[in-house]
Design a protein around this motif. Structure first.
Motif, short mmCIF file in Angstrom:
data_model
loop_
_atom_site.label_atom_id
_atom_site.label_comp_id
_atom_site.label_asym_id
_atom_site.label_seq_id
_atom_site.Cartn_x
_atom_site.Cartn_y
_atom_site.Cartn_z
N SER A 1 22.40 38.53 6.60
CA SER A 1 23.32 38.88 7.68
C SER A 1 24.62 38.10 7.56
CB SER A 1 22.66 38.62 9.03
OG SER A 1 23.52 38.96 10.09
N GLY A 2 24.52 36.82 7.23
CA GLY A 2 25.72 36.01 7.04
C GLY A 2 26.55 36.49 5.87
N LEU A 3 25.88 36.81 4.75
CA LEU A 3 26.59 37.31 3.57
C LEU A 3 27.22 38.67 3.85
CD1 LEU A 3 24.11 36.28 0.74
CD2 LEU A 3 26.31 35.23 1.27
N ARG A 4 26.51 39.49 4.61
CA ARG A 4 27.10 40.78 4.98
C ARG A 4 28.37 40.58 5.81
NH1 ARG A 4 28.09 43.84 8.91
NH2 ARG A 4 28.20 46.10 8.64
N GLY A 5 28.36 39.60 6.71
CA GLY A 5 29.56 39.30 7.48
C GLY A 5 30.71 38.85 6.60
#
Length: 502
Positions: free
Chosen positions: A416-420
């Motif tokens: 989720s952080g990398l997607r952000g």
């Protein structure tokens, strides 16, 4: 015949041994709705403020004694700081747990919003905006992680749809609310409004979010953080400064070279660490990589069009800022409704068909935008804006659901952080490239129109009319270019499969 025993899941076992996975029990439906509403309210404080701050920029320039180049850092510093912290979500969330990190981030966001309202000069404002961006960077990816863990697999599409629908109120009411506060109160009220909203969201989150279970005890990867931060900051600076300096300037080329070197250093550091800040093995997950590509290009085209359409409506069609806002308002609400519906549909059918339909339809709508002229009616323009929102709504909820469904549970928070991060990079590149190409096409069309009137031996056009015509034609060119890019982004979607990760 007796079934053979299943081999142990080594990744899950290792994650559990390290305390990576938070325990999560069965959440009652009523509790799910309470968690969803509190998460939406917390994220909405950020969404509303982003739309409001843009309206307050001209007034802030006067009070902070800043020119256009300087005031741009009030916006850029926030975006860069928000982007930099996103990849650290996996590590910090593992140390603190989702509940503690979310409450801490939201608390810091409310405090720093008040500090931004108290800023006494440009330097203090930029400093507080950096702190505000760092706290905001965790809110959106954490919200998706919490919803992913709260809802069962067959209802996660609906959860993301509800979240996106709630978030649509931000761009819908942000500019109007910001304009009212600036006109009747002060530009500082744009930041102060976050205090009552954020306080309610904080109390709601404290009452509804479940306590985390086991947490990580990994050591801190300092060199991973340093190399990653340097890479992201220099890359975003290089892309943001292209409109002022150009892609071939020494300043931009040096920044890009430093960013490339730091990316290689970051990869080497993470591959040689026993406990890396970002586990790069996540990129061996082909569906996640494909969904990341779709996320990047969807964000790229979305932010490119947001910039071009805003300029097109005001400079190309001669509408006032209020008229442009009124035309865009229905589209914002339709986007939220479509996101909710597509989220629910993604629980029933494969998400890739929704994403593919949205991408192809988006390309068609952008081609239709070429038909808009200064003589077009407001109803026709608003209708095309609504059609574009429908196509976007078919993409965003399903791609979020699909990208997270491809990951094992212990990698969801990191993913989720990398997607952000990927989403922010796409937005930065999209805005920069749109501004760069618009500037190039404006020069071409301005020269073309001036040459035409000289050949026709007619009276010179008024500067305002010339600028309006050149902007309209240049925007039409960008619409066509973006439509082609959207078609190319549909290609990775064909290989996406909605398979639940182990």
């Amino acid at each position: 015949m007796a079934s053979l025993p299943h081999p142990p899941d080594k990744s899950a076992a290792a994650a559990g041994a390290a305390g990576v996975v938070e325990t999560s029990g069965v959440t009652r439906p009523t509790a799910r709705w309470a968690i969803s509403l509190s998460i939406i309210l917390g994220s909405l404080t950020n969404a509303v403020m982003m739309g409001s701050v843009n309206v307050a920029v001209p007034t802030m320039m006067t009070h902070l004694r800043a020119d256009v180049t300087q005031i741009q850092w009030v916006l850029s510093a926030y975006l860069i700081a928000r982007t930099v912290v996103m990849p650290t979500l996996g590590w910090l969330g593992g140390r603190l747990g989702n509940r503690r990190l979310y409450l801490g981030s939201l608390s810091l966001y409310v405090v720093t919003s008040m500090l931004c309202g108290l800023a006494w000069d440009l330097e203090s404002m930029i400093c507080f905006r950096v702190l505000q961006g760092m706290s905001a960077g965790y809110l959106f990816p954490l919200a998706m992680t919490i919803l992913h863990e709260t809802y069962p697999p067959h209802k996660r599409g609906m959860a993301m749809g509800i979240f996106m629908a709630g978030m649509s109120f931000g761009p819908a009411i942000g500019p109007s609310l910001g304009g009212y506060l600036v006109d009747h109160w002060s530009w500082r009220a744009v930041f102060y409004i976050n205090f009552p909203i954020g306080l309610v969201a904080l109390v709601a989150a404290a009452l509804t979010l479940p306590a985390g279970g086991l947490r990580q005890q990994r050591s801190f990867d300092l060199w991973g953080l340093v190399t990653m931060t340097t890479f992201v900051v220099t890359l975003l600076l290089a892309v943001s400064e292209t409109r002022a300096y150009g892609w071939t300037s020494l300043y931009v080329l040096v920044l890009l070279a430093v960013a490339g070197a730091m990316l290689l250093a970051f990869v080497w550091v993470e591959l040689t660490r026993a406990a890396p800040l970002v586990n790069l093995q996540i990129f061996t997950n082909v569906p996640f990589v494909l969904s990341a590509l779709v996320t990047f290009f969807e964000s790229f085209t979305n932010f490119a069009m947001s910039l071009i359409i805003a300029l097109f409506l005001q400079t190309g069609l001669g509408l006032s800022a209020q008229q442009a806002g009124e035309i865009m308002l229905p589209a914002a609400f339709v986007w939220g409704l479509t996101s909710f519906c597509s989220g629910r549909l993604s629980d029933q059918i494969e998400s890739r068909w929704l994403i593919l339909t949205g991408s192809l339809s988006h390309a068609v709508v952008l081609v239709l935008f070429v038909g808009i002229t200064p003589q077009s009616s407001a109803l026709a323009i608003a209708g095309l804006m609504v059609m574009r929102s429908i196509t976007r709504g078919l993409i965003q909820s399903p791609i979020v659901t699909l990208s997270m469904a491809t990951l094992p549970d212990h990698q969801v928070r990191m993913g989720s952080g990398l997607r952000g991060l990927i989403n922010s990079l796409g937005a930065t590149f999209g805005s920069a490239m749109a501004g760069f190409f618009l500037q190039q096409r404006l020069g071409v069309w301005t020269q073309f129109l001036q040459d035409n009137q000289q050949r026709a031996v007619v009276a010179p056009m008024p500067d305002r009319w010339l600028a309006q015509e050149a902007t309209a034609h240049a925007s039409h060119d960008i619409f066509l270019i973006t439509a082609v890019v959207v078609l190319f982004t549909a290609i990775p979607v064909l290989w996406l499969r909605q398979r639940r990760a182990p």
